[in-house]
Design an enzyme around this catalytic site. Structure first.
Site, mmCIF file in Angstrom:
data_model
loop_
_atom_site.group_PDB
_atom_site.id
_atom_site.type_symbol
_atom_site.label_atom_id
_atom_site.label_comp_id
_atom_site.label_asym_id
_atom_site.label_seq_id
_atom_site.Cartn_x
_atom_site.Cartn_y
_atom_site.Cartn_z
ATOM 1 N N VAL A 10 40.833 -3.651 -48.811
ATOM 2 C CA VAL A 10 40.802 -2.206 -48.984
ATOM 3 C C VAL A 10 39.372 -1.728 -48.808
ATOM 4 O O VAL A 10 38.437 -2.270 -49.422
ATOM 5 C CB VAL A 10 41.339 -1.789 -50.375
ATOM 6 C CG1 VAL A 10 41.341 -0.272 -50.503
ATOM 7 C CG2 VAL A 10 42.743 -2.340 -50.592
ATOM 8 N N GLY B 233 42.890 -8.711 -51.420
ATOM 9 C CA GLY B 233 44.033 -9.439 -51.957
ATOM 10 C C GLY B 233 44.565 -10.414 -50.942
ATOM 11 O O GLY B 233 43.980 -10.616 -49.871
ATOM 12 N N ASP C 279 55.831 -6.106 -59.157
ATOM 13 C CA ASP C 279 54.513 -6.730 -59.246
ATOM 14 C C ASP C 279 53.559 -5.892 -60.076
ATOM 15 O O ASP C 279 52.406 -5.656 -59.694
ATOM 16 C CB ASP C 279 53.944 -6.946 -57.843
ATOM 17 C CG ASP C 279 52.796 -7.960 -57.826
ATOM 18 O OD1 ASP C 279 52.699 -8.755 -58.783
ATOM 19 O OD2 ASP C 279 52.010 -7.949 -56.864
#
Length: 649
Positions: free
Chosen positions: A332, A327, A453
């Site tokens: 990750v 992101g 979000d």
């Protein structure tokens, strides 16, 4: 026991053989041995004192085992030793003074990740030839010996994760070759010595999570925020905004180059009295924020904070083969760590990205507080530096094997048929899971939390297809208005923060954060889950959006705008005619779909007060699922109520 080991050129190598058992006392008979590698095995028991008989030993590697007990005083006889590594064991007791007699140590002394207690002896100054001193992640206490200044060859000093207290010795700045100094996560107090400004070779200074106060120096290494970390010292102040510091209350009266005569005039003209009053008032008004405790859930401190090296090892050097997501604020990885039996996910923040530190702090603050089966569980966190001297921030969370909801709703087709599709029942269950997670956040402990979000990529699906809401980097703790207004809000507007298409329209007009903003995002999520259309789809332009598109089709033509993936599985109770022009559904499936689409429309109303509350959403969603599973088709009373639902009631 040593039948798997190799004896090469006076070196006994047993590394990586997973040898189990105790180290025999007879090992002391190998008196011509120069190098002993017993690291990364499963040795238990105590360190035999006979190791001190290996007087010709140059290197002793006993790290990453399960050795217990104290460090034998006989180690003081290893006068030829250049390197000693006892890290990552279960050793306890005090730091033996005999170790300080090993003046031959040049490479490194590593006693990290054990349970050593008590103070460091002042005799550490005898290690004048030592390059690296590492006692991090122990239970050591007392003051940092000022005699470290005698270790003029010292380059790397790691003392983080202990209970050291008192002031930082200014004498440390006299270490001409010091490159890395990590004193983070201790109980150090007082100010940061200004003499650190002159450390020309210092490339990494980590003083985070202590109780330091006063003004931060404003020269040298302190001008480069990527080389200094003072996070968690909320009584510090200074001019470097990149360090996220508060402005010093008396900053305008303490300029470093202010003429001495002017200071005399200030104090002699009686201004000192109002200055003191203003300063005391500022102290009362500027109470330091609560210190961010890195989340060590669910064990609350059971596991020590992992180092950069541990997480790098867990992910094979953060290899692309272990990358499972990326992101704007980080990547990750999946990996295996020594404090958790199952595979974990490691979210590494981009330290250079503006706002990454605040995102990390926000996630720590939120995730350490919340517990719910539909929220991502955090296991540990790391605030450190990498081998290049850059800030390293990471969260270790449970690994969710089925990835994000976004990948299931919008799978990438590479020439073949998409192998995974969400059934109607799975989508309903996921929608309920997300609603339950939001309701928990909005009612959390009297202080609501708004996610800010919510979107498919921030919802993960486990092996049982249970949804887990994640990514709390933009989340906010809310305050409740005094009277009359039941919608909690923040004390300030946020502008447009979140993801385009999912952000409530009132945020774009400068409104304050509220729980109804999350309800709007949830409604968009619902509509996307059942139509298969992103809110940013190319067809949505010239005033047409997802809400309007669905509302135009409701209720007569809802079947025509369904996600095509729902039409390809007979298990859903939805069929498409052979001419591909008409869609029909069982009464159960149709009632379920109509109620869910209606909820999505109510939740995405333009005015916040017209949106549904999550309690009603959950009740009706449960009723919709019951209707879908019911053997004999009949309309649910809850769904009937939805037709007359008044969101303002």
């Amino acid at each position: 026991m040593f039948m798997l080991c190799k004896l090469v050129h006076r070196s006994l190598i047993c590394t990586y053989f997973t040898v189990i058992g105790v180290i025999p006392a007879t090992i002391g008979k190998l008196q011509k041995l120069e190098k002993l590698f017993l690291n990364e095995n499963q040795f238990t028991g105590v360190l035999p004192s006979s190791l001190g008989d290996l007087t010709q030993l140059l290197e002793l590697h006993l790290d990453q085992n399960s050795l217990q007990g104290g460090i034998p005083s006989s180690f003081g006889k290893l006068q030829e030793l250049l390197l000693l590594d006892l890290s990552h064991n279960k050793l306890y007791g005090s730091f033996p003074k005999e170790i300080t007699e090993l003046t031959s140590l040049t490479d490194y002394l590593n006693l990290s990740h054990n349970s050593l207690i008590g103070p460091l002896p002042s005799e550490v100054g005898r290690l004048k030839n030592l390059g690296t001193f590492d006692v991090s992640e122990n239970d050591l206490s007392g003051e940092i010996p000022s005699t470290f200044s005698d270790c003029q060859v010292l380059q790397y000093l790691y003392m983080q994760g202990n209970h050291f207290q008192g002031a930082i010795p200014s004498s440390l700045s006299s270490l001409n070759g010091i490159t890395v100094l990590d004193l983070s996560r201790n109980n150090l107090s007082g100010s940061i010595p200004e003499s650190f400004e002159g450390c020309q070779n210092l490339h990494l200074l980590n003083l985070s999570f202590n109780d330091l106060d006063g003004r931060i120096p404003n020269a040298g290494i302190f001008l480069n925020a990527s080389l200094v970390s003072v996070v968690g010292n909320h009584n510090l102040c200074g001019e470097n905004h990149e360090l996220d510091l508060q402005i010093c209350p008396n900053q305008e009266f303490s300029r470093p180059h202010e003429p001495h005569a002017l200071k005399v005039v200030i104090f002699t003209t009686g201004i000192v009295v109002p200055l003191v009053v203003v300063f005391l008032c500022a102290i009362r008004l500027w109470k330091p924020r609560s210190k961010i405790s890195l989340p060590l859930l669910p064990s609350e401190g059971k596991y020590p904070m992992p180092s950069f090296a541990e997480l790098a090892r867990a992910t094979n050097g953060f290899s692309t083969a272990n990358l499972i997501g990326e992101g704007s604020f980080g990547c990750v990885y999946r990996g295996v760590v020594n404090f958790e039996p199952k595979e974990v996910a490691i979210k590494v923040f981009h330290h250079h990205q503006r706002g990454a530190l605040k995102i990390f702090q926000a996630e720590c603050k939120i995730l350490r507080s919340i517990r719910h089966r539909n929220l991502l569980k955090i296991l540990n966190a790391c605030s450190s530096f990498d081998h290049s001297g850059h800030v390293f921030l990471a969260l270790v969370t449970e690994f969710i094997p089925n990835g994000s909801l976004d990948k299931w709703l919008h799978p990438r087709v590479d020439g073949g048929e998409v192998s995974h599709k969400l059934t109607l029942l799975q989508r309903v269950n996921i929608a309920i899971d997300v609603a339950l997670a939001l309701e928990y956040l909005h009612q959390y402990n009297g202080t609501p939390i708004v996610h800010c979000d919510l979107k498919p990529s921030n919802i993960l699906l486990d092996k049982d297809m249970v949804a887990h809401v994640c990514d709390f980097g933009l989340a906010k703790f809310l305050i409740t208005p005094p009277c009359g207004d039941s919608s909690p809000v923040t004390s300030h507007p946020i502008g447009i923060k979140g993801s385009i298409g999912y952000v409530a329209p009132e945020y774009g007009m400068g409104s304050k954060v509220s729980t109804q903003g999350d309800v709007y995002s949830y409604g968009i999520l619902l509509l996307e889950m059942f139509t298969g259309l992103r809110p940013t789809d190319d067809r949505f332009k010239d005033g047409l959006d997802l809400h309007t598109f669905v509302k135009m089709a409701y209720p007569q033509h809802v079947m025509d705008i369904l996600d095509q993936a729902l039409l390809l599985d007979e298990e859903n109770g939805i069929n498409i005619s052979s001419c591909q022009s008409a869609v029909s559904a069982s009464e159960e499936a149709q009632n379920c779909l109509l109620s869910i689409i209606k909820i999505g429309l109510f939740c995405t109303e333009a005015l916040p007060q017209q949106r549904m509350n999550l309690g009603d959403v959950i009740k009706i969603m449960h009723a919709a699922r019951e209707t879908l599973l019911r053997d004999s088709p009949r309309e649910s009373p809850k769904i009937s109520q939805l037709n007359n639902y008044n969101a303002s009631s």
